[in-house]
Motif scaffolding. Structure first.
Motif, PDB file in Angstrom:
ATOM      1  N   SER A  15      72.649  23.180  24.503  1.00  0.00           N
ATOM      2  CA  SER A  15      73.659  23.755  23.615  1.00  0.00           C
ATOM      3  C   SER A  15      73.758  22.961  22.315  1.00  0.00           C
ATOM      4  O   SER A  15      74.844  22.689  21.808  1.00  0.00           O
ATOM      5  CB  SER A  15      75.011  23.840  24.330  1.00  0.00           C
ATOM      6  N   GLY A  16      72.600  22.555  21.798  1.00  0.00           N
ATOM      7  CA  GLY A  16      72.520  21.834  20.532  1.00  0.00           C
ATOM      8  C   GLY A  16      72.518  20.322  20.653  1.00  0.00           C
ATOM      9  O   GLY A  16      72.158  19.628  19.705  1.00  0.00           O
ATOM     10  N   ASN A  17      72.914  19.771  21.792  1.00  0.00           N
ATOM     11  CA  ASN A  17      72.942  18.317  21.987  1.00  0.00           C
ATOM     12  C   ASN A  17      71.571  17.819  22.428  1.00  0.00           C
ATOM     13  O   ASN A  17      70.994  18.351  23.367  1.00  0.00           O
ATOM     14  CB  ASN A  17      73.984  17.927  23.045  1.00  0.00           C
ATOM     15  N   SER A  18      71.083  16.767  21.783  1.00  0.00           N
ATOM     16  CA  SER A  18      69.789  16.194  22.124  1.00  0.00           C
ATOM     17  C   SER A  18      69.914  15.270  23.330  1.00  0.00           C
ATOM     18  O   SER A  18      70.812  14.436  23.390  1.00  0.00           O
ATOM     19  CB  SER A  18      69.246  15.395  20.933  1.00  0.00           C
ATOM     20  N   TYR A  19      68.996  15.428  24.279  1.00  0.00           N
ATOM     21  CA  TYR A  19      68.923  14.536  25.429  1.00  0.00           C
ATOM     22  C   TYR A  19      67.726  13.589  25.317  1.00  0.00           C
ATOM     23  O   TYR A  19      67.163  13.160  26.320  1.00  0.00           O
ATOM     24  CB  TYR A  19      68.828  15.338  26.731  1.00  0.00           C
ATOM     25  N   ARG A  20      67.346  13.258  24.087  1.00  0.00           N
ATOM     26  CA  ARG A  20      66.231  12.336  23.873  1.00  0.00           C
ATOM     27  C   ARG A  20      66.503  11.021  24.592  1.00  0.00           C
ATOM     28  O   ARG A  20      67.567  10.432  24.450  1.00  0.00           O
ATOM     29  CB  ARG A  20      66.040  12.076  22.381  1.00  0.00           C
ATOM     30  N   GLY A  21      65.536  10.601  25.382  1.00  0.00           N
ATOM     31  CA  GLY A  21      65.667   9.360  26.137  1.00  0.00           C
ATOM     32  C   GLY A  21      66.477   9.488  27.407  1.00  0.00           C
ATOM     33  O   GLY A  21      66.621   8.509  28.137  1.00  0.00           O
ATOM     34  N   GLU A  22      67.020  10.682  27.690  1.00  0.00           N
ATOM     35  CA  GLU A  22      67.870  10.847  28.864  1.00  0.00           C
ATOM     36  C   GLU A  22      67.277  11.783  29.913  1.00  0.00           C
ATOM     37  O   GLU A  22      67.696  11.750  31.066  1.00  0.00           O
ATOM     38  CB  GLU A  22      69.243  11.368  28.442  1.00  0.00           C
ATOM     39  N   VAL A  23      66.348  12.646  29.500  1.00  0.00           N
ATOM     40  CA  VAL A  23      65.712  13.566  30.448  1.00  0.00           C
ATOM     41  C   VAL A  23      64.313  13.060  30.738  1.00  0.00           C
ATOM     42  O   VAL A  23      63.514  12.875  29.824  1.00  0.00           O
ATOM     43  CB  VAL A  23      65.693  15.009  29.897  1.00  0.00           C
ATOM     44  N   GLU A  24      64.027  12.844  32.015  1.00  0.00           N
ATOM     45  CA  GLU A  24      62.744  12.266  32.422  1.00  0.00           C
ATOM     46  C   GLU A  24      61.666  13.308  32.667  1.00  0.00           C
ATOM     47  O   GLU A  24      60.495  13.054  32.423  1.00  0.00           O
ATOM     48  CB  GLU A  24      62.926  11.466  33.714  1.00  0.00           C
ATOM     49  N   GLU A  25      62.071  14.453  33.171  1.00  0.00           N
ATOM     50  CA  GLU A  25      61.071  15.429  33.607  1.00  0.00           C
ATOM     51  C   GLU A  25      61.652  16.839  33.534  1.00  0.00           C
ATOM     52  O   GLU A  25      62.845  17.041  33.761  1.00  0.00           O
ATOM     53  CB  GLU A  25      60.671  15.123  35.053  1.00  0.00           C
ATOM     54  N   ILE A  26      60.780  17.789  33.221  1.00  0.00           N
ATOM     55  CA  ILE A  26      61.163  19.196  33.196  1.00  0.00           C
ATOM     56  C   ILE A  26      60.096  19.994  33.934  1.00  0.00           C
ATOM     57  O   ILE A  26      58.908  19.790  33.719  1.00  0.00           O
ATOM     58  CB  ILE A  26      61.267  19.729  31.749  1.00  0.00           C
ATOM     59  N   THR A  27      60.543  20.870  34.818  1.00  0.00           N
ATOM     60  CA  THR A  27      59.642  21.839  35.416  1.00  0.00           C
ATOM     61  C   THR A  27      59.864  23.130  34.647  1.00  0.00           C
ATOM     62  O   THR A  27      60.902  23.789  34.796  1.00  0.00           O
ATOM     63  CB  THR A  27      59.924  22.038  36.918  1.00  0.00           C
ATOM     64  N   LEU A  28      58.909  23.446  33.795  1.00  0.00           N
ATOM     65  CA  LEU A  28      59.040  24.619  32.940  1.00  0.00           C
ATOM     66  C   LEU A  28      59.022  25.886  33.784  1.00  0.00           C
ATOM     67  O   LEU A  28      58.460  25.902  34.883  1.00  0.00           O
ATOM     68  CB  LEU A  28      57.921  24.629  31.898  1.00  0.00           C
ATOM     69  N   PRO A  29      59.649  26.947  33.293  1.00  0.00           N
ATOM     70  CA  PRO A  29      59.752  28.176  34.091  1.00  0.00           C
ATOM     71  C   PRO A  29      58.401  28.746  34.504  1.00  0.00           C
ATOM     72  O   PRO A  29      57.460  28.787  33.711  1.00  0.00           O
ATOM     73  CB  PRO A  29      60.476  29.150  33.157  1.00  0.00           C
ATOM     74  N   LYS A  30      58.341  29.172  35.744  1.00  0.00           N
ATOM     75  CA  LYS A  30      57.180  29.889  36.269  1.00  0.00           C
ATOM     76  C   LYS A  30      57.442  31.368  36.043  1.00  0.00           C
ATOM     77  O   LYS A  30      58.511  31.876  36.392  1.00  0.00           O
ATOM     78  CB  LYS A  30      57.032  29.603  37.765  1.00  0.00           C
ATOM     79  N   LEU A  31      56.479  32.054  35.445  1.00  0.00           N
ATOM     80  CA  LEU A  31      56.616  33.485  35.232  1.00  0.00           C
ATOM     81  C   LEU A  31      55.890  34.222  36.343  1.00  0.00           C
ATOM     82  O   LEU A  31      54.749  33.898  36.682  1.00  0.00           O
ATOM     83  CB  LEU A  31      56.042  33.891  33.876  1.00  0.00           C
ATOM     84  N   SER A  32      56.561  35.205  36.916  1.00  0.00           N
ATOM     85  CA  SER A  32      55.992  35.957  38.021  1.00  0.00           C
ATOM     86  C   SER A  32      56.515  37.390  37.958  1.00  0.00           C
ATOM     87  O   SER A  32      57.684  37.616  37.642  1.00  0.00           O
ATOM     88  CB  SER A  32      56.397  35.305  39.344  1.00  0.00           C
ATOM     89  N   ARG A  33      55.644  38.346  38.230  1.00  0.00           N
ATOM     90  CA  ARG A  33      56.014  39.759  38.224  1.00  0.00           C
ATOM     91  C   ARG A  33      56.328  40.222  39.644  1.00  0.00           C
ATOM     92  O   ARG A  33      55.665  39.825  40.599  1.00  0.00           O
ATOM     93  CB  ARG A  33      54.870  40.618  37.669  1.00  0.00           C
ATOM     94  N   LYS A  34      57.340  41.061  39.755  1.00  0.00           N
ATOM     95  CA  LYS A  34      57.648  41.691  41.039  1.00  0.00           C
ATOM     96  C   LYS A  34      56.728  42.902  41.168  1.00  0.00           C
ATOM     97  O   LYS A  34      56.747  43.794  40.326  1.00  0.00           O
ATOM     98  CB  LYS A  34      59.113  42.115  41.103  1.00  0.00           C
ATOM     99  N   MET A  35      55.909  42.894  42.198  1.00  0.00           N
ATOM    100  CA  MET A  35      54.955  43.971  42.420  1.00  0.00           C
ATOM    101  C   MET A  35      55.220  44.618  43.774  1.00  0.00           C
ATOM    102  O   MET A  35      55.586  43.942  44.730  1.00  0.00           O
ATOM    103  CB  MET A  35      53.518  43.441  42.396  1.00  0.00           C
TER     104      MET A  35
END
Length: 169
Positions: A15-35
């Protein structure tokens, strides 16, 4: 032959606040289609019918207490929190850097406060469910999904525009 572009550094904004130096890891979103498989008379095999996107989540780990993020838990609206990942991917062949940006809007489904042991590192893990997702690489839009408004853009083309038009939206 070439070298792949590798993530050299990143930042997460909440929400605009930087977490530089505070966030160690991110699991980016996995995109998947419902079939859903469909097979009818005369067909020699099933065909997968595309029913849209599966749920999108972003998971991230903070190195300690983030009061602003903790206070977002239990948000009443589907898009209460905006997170923005800004990553620098560098090509080791020529040194060029690609700016990768992922913006999501949603709310925290889970906050894992981790273990508390005197003298040990403290970590918090967040799972954020997303109603909006946008991926941009070097200012070029790649994907944009706005689930509430039925928007699905791939490479800048709105693939759901005709569906929205057909239902009067």
């Amino acid at each position: 032959m070439g070298m792949p572009k590798k993530l050299k550094d990143f930042n997460l904004f909440d929400s605009g606040n930087s977490y530089r130096g505070e966030v160690e890891e991110i699991t980016l979103p996995k995109l998947s289609r419902k079939m859903e498989e469909y097979r009818a008379a005369g067909m020699t095999g099933p065909v997968s019918v595309d029913l849209g996107n599966e749920a999108i989540t972003l998971e991230w780990t903070a190195g300690g207490l983030l009061l602003d993020a903790l206070l977002q838990y239990g948000a009443r609206t589907h898009n209460a929190t905006q997170l923005r990942f800004a990553g620098a991917y560098e090509d080791d062949d020529d040194g060029t850097v690609s700016a990768v940006e992922i913006v999501v809007r949603g709310r925290h489904k889970e906050i894992d406060m981790g273990n508390a042991k005197n003298g040990d590192d403290t970590k918090q893990k967040y799972t954020t469910t997303c109603s909006y997702y946008k991926l941009t690489i070097d200012n070029k839009p790649i994907y944009e999904f706005d689930f509430i408004n039925g928007v699905e853009k791939i490479g800048g083309k709105d693939t759901n525009a005709s569906i929205r038009r057909a239902i009067g939206l």
